[in-house]
Structures are given as structure tokens and as C-alpha cells.
Design a protein around this motif. Structure first.
Motif, short mmCIF file in Angstrom:
data_model
loop_
_atom_site.label_atom_id
_atom_site.label_comp_id
_atom_site.label_asym_id
_atom_site.label_seq_id
_atom_site.Cartn_x
_atom_site.Cartn_y
_atom_site.Cartn_z
N ALA A 185 0.83 -1.19 0.00
CA ALA A 185 0.00 0.00 0.00
C ALA A 185 0.87 1.25 0.00
O ALA A 185 2.01 1.23 0.44
N SER A 186 0.37 2.33 -0.54
CA SER A 186 1.13 3.57 -0.57
C SER A 186 1.37 4.05 0.85
O SER A 186 0.56 3.85 1.75
N GLY A 187 2.53 4.69 1.05
CA GLY A 187 2.89 5.14 2.39
C GLY A 187 1.91 6.18 2.91
O GLY A 187 1.32 6.96 2.15
N LYS A 188 1.74 6.21 4.23
CA LYS A 188 0.78 7.12 4.88
C LYS A 188 1.47 8.13 5.78
O LYS A 188 0.83 8.78 6.60
N CYS A 189 2.80 8.29 5.62
CA CYS A 189 3.55 9.15 6.53
C CYS A 189 3.25 10.62 6.28
O CYS A 189 3.09 11.05 5.13
N MET A 190 3.18 11.38 7.35
CA MET A 190 3.04 12.83 7.27
C MET A 190 3.69 13.45 8.49
O MET A 190 4.05 12.74 9.45
N SER A 191 3.84 14.76 8.48
CA SER A 191 4.44 15.46 9.60
C SER A 191 3.45 15.55 10.75
O SER A 191 2.23 15.43 10.57
N LEU A 192 3.98 15.77 11.94
CA LEU A 192 3.13 15.95 13.12
C LEU A 192 2.23 17.16 12.94
O LEU A 192 1.05 17.13 13.30
N GLN A 193 2.77 18.22 12.37
CA GLN A 193 1.98 19.44 12.18
C GLN A 193 0.80 19.19 11.23
O GLN A 193 -0.32 19.64 11.50
N ASP A 194 1.06 18.48 10.13
CA ASP A 194 -0.02 18.20 9.19
C ASP A 194 -1.06 17.27 9.79
O ASP A 194 -2.27 17.43 9.55
#
Length: 291
Positions: free
Chosen positions: A6-15
């Protein structure tokens, strides 16, 4: 089966924190002072979140901090406090003065309410539960009514449905497969009952490492919408096996809160720490000073 494609789901804490809107109902994972998503809570405070309702199996420092910054309007839980360290003074005062509404739960009512949400039904029944107590007086949304099939008198519990769930874990991969470690609480149920689930993790690791961890994944990718790498993200609560509860830090908070109030604490550890990197640097300096 864990997904590696599956495509990665990572994002920044702020987002991730920007996903929270005024008036949201948020399910918080962990229990009391253990594995709470405190980095996410601090970021909510920095973004000046408002009018939030928290659902927590047992609530602790996260509810205290959100109350201190004026973000919390209601709390659904069976307990709030700082365990052996004492009461949560700011939250207690806010509740006594009517600034924060408490919707009293038991561990059982939260578990059954989440199960009702997972089954997409408005209520789930239980035989003779809470009968003979004051629970029906303080929770008028509970019902005593006959079963439509057998006619037996049952207690009916309403569904509990957070819009967003936030859960801190020791290990996760980019797809949201996560190892919980230790006590799982109702984290899997929160993740599935929520419309949107955010996992903050001490480390982002390959999927194989999740598969090989003792007990394997407690959350799997279909339950999770976003993943944030947040080392030290549960501090000052504990995150087994990475670090224990920081008793010194919470004791320091309590001294400040009971004396001159919480503003000095908030300035140092929330507002003057522009992000979690700066927060952890301050914590490291504190530890060095107390060594």
C-alpha cells in the motif's frame, strides 16, 4: 495479513494535527500515564485547538494539558487523574467550575459502545448491567428496554464513535501496521471505530520488523489513515520498552500547577518549544540538570 504494497501514509506531526477541527470528538489511545500520544497533544496546543471532546479508556496527562490550554470542552472516560502522583488539578478545577463536561463511563460501557460503532448499530444490549446503580441517573442516554426477540429486559448502551483516533506506538511501518507492545487497552477498537485514525510512532521500521515483534501487529494498515514518526512522542508518559514514566517531570508540573499555575510550564514546554525537537532538547537538559 500485513500489507507491504500500500502507498505510504507518513506525514508530519503538524499536518496530522491540522486534521483536527473545532468541535471534534477524538479517541485517545493508551491508558492513564502509559503510551499516550503526548507529542500530538502538544502540537494541538501549539495550533490552538478548541472545543474538543476526548474519549479515553482512562484519561491522564493528555486531558490535563488540553484543559490547561483551553482546548477541552468535554471528556468521556471512566477515570481521569495522574494515578499515584495524585489528581489532575487543572482538569478537576475546570470540571468543578463547569468549564469541562464529564460524560461518565465505565470500562465496560466504553468497550460496548465502541463495539456498537464497529457493528454500525446505535445501541448494543447487555443483561442486567448497571442495574441497581445511579448510572441511569447520570447517563440518561442508557436505556432499560425489552429485547425485541425474547422480551427479556436488557440494558442498552449507545455507540461511541470518535471522528479521529490518535494512538501512540513503539513501532509502525509506512502503511500503518503497528506494534503496540504491552497493554493494548481498546486501541484497536478505537482505530476501527474512528472515521480517521492517526498513529504516532517512536520509530518507522520495515514491515518485516513488525511481523517479527512479539505478538506481531496490534494495528494493521486498513485501520490507519496517517503515520507520524515521533521519537519520545509519549513523554512524559511511558512507552514500553523505550522509556518509563517520567515521574520527575510530572511532579515538576504538579508543583507549578498547584503553586503559581500552569502558564510557566506551558511557556517552557509547549509555546517556547516550537516543535518536538526543541521539546526533547529541553527534556534532555532537564535530565542533565537533575543528574
Amino acid at each position: 495479513m500485513l500489507s507491504e504494497n500500500a502507498s505510504g501514509k507518513c506525514m508530519s506531526l503538524q499536518d496530522a494535527a491540522r486534521k483536527i477541527q473545532p468541535g471534534d470528538v477524538i479517541g485517545i489511545g493508551g491508558m492513564t500515564l502509559y503510551r499516550k500520544p503526548m507529542a500530538f497533544v502538544r502540537e494541538l496546543a501549539r495550533q490552538r485547538a478548541r472545543d474538543l471532546t476526548l474519549i479515553g479508556f482512562c484519561s491522564g496527562f493528555e486531558a490535563e494539558l488540553l484543559t490547561a490550554v483551553g482546548a477541552l470542552s468535554a471528556l468521556r472516560t471512566c477515570y481521569f487523574g495522574l494515578e499515584f502522583l495524585g489528581l489532575a488539578p487543572v482538569l478537576r478545577k475546570a470540571v468543578e467550575q463547569g468549564g469541562v463536561k464529564v460524560i461518565e463511563e465505565t470500562e465496560y460501557t466504553i468497550a460496548v459502545g465502541l463495539q456498537a460503532a464497529l457493528m454500525r448499530v446505535p445501541y448494543l444490549p447487555s443483561r442486567d448491567c448497571e442495574v441497581g446503580t445511579d448510572f441511569f441517573r447520570i447517563r440518561p442516554d442508557l436505556r432499560r428496554a425489552p429485547c425485541p426477540v425474547t422480551g427479556d429486559e436488557l440494558t442498552w448502551f449507545p455507540a461511541v464513535s470518535p471522528r479521529v483516533a490518535v494512538i501512540h506506538v513503539p513501532l509502525a511501518d509506512e502503511q500503518g501496521n503497528a506494534w503496540l507492545g504491552g497493554q493494548h487497552c481498546v486501541d484497536a477498537q478505537l482505530a476501527m471505530a474512528a472515521d480517521y485514525t492517526i498513529v504516532t510512532a517512536e520509530k518507522i521500521v520495515p514491515t518485516a520488523q513488525i511481523q517479527q515483534a512479539q505478538g506481531a501487529a496490534g494495528l494493521v494498515s486498513f485501520m490507519v489513515d496517517a503515520v507520524v514518526e515521533a521519537p519520545g512522542g509519549a513523554h512524559p508518559t511511558s512507552c514500553y520498552p523505550d522509556y518509563p514514566l517520567d515521574v520527575v517531570h510530572i511532579s515538576q508540573y504538579l508543583r507549578q500547577a498547584r503553586a503559581a499555575g500552569v502558564q510557566a510550564y506551558l511557556e517552557r514546554y509547549v509555546h517556547q518549544s516550537g516543535d518536538e525537537r526543541e521539546y526533547l532538547q529541553r527534556i534532555a537538559r532537564d535530565i542533565h540538570e537533575h543528574a
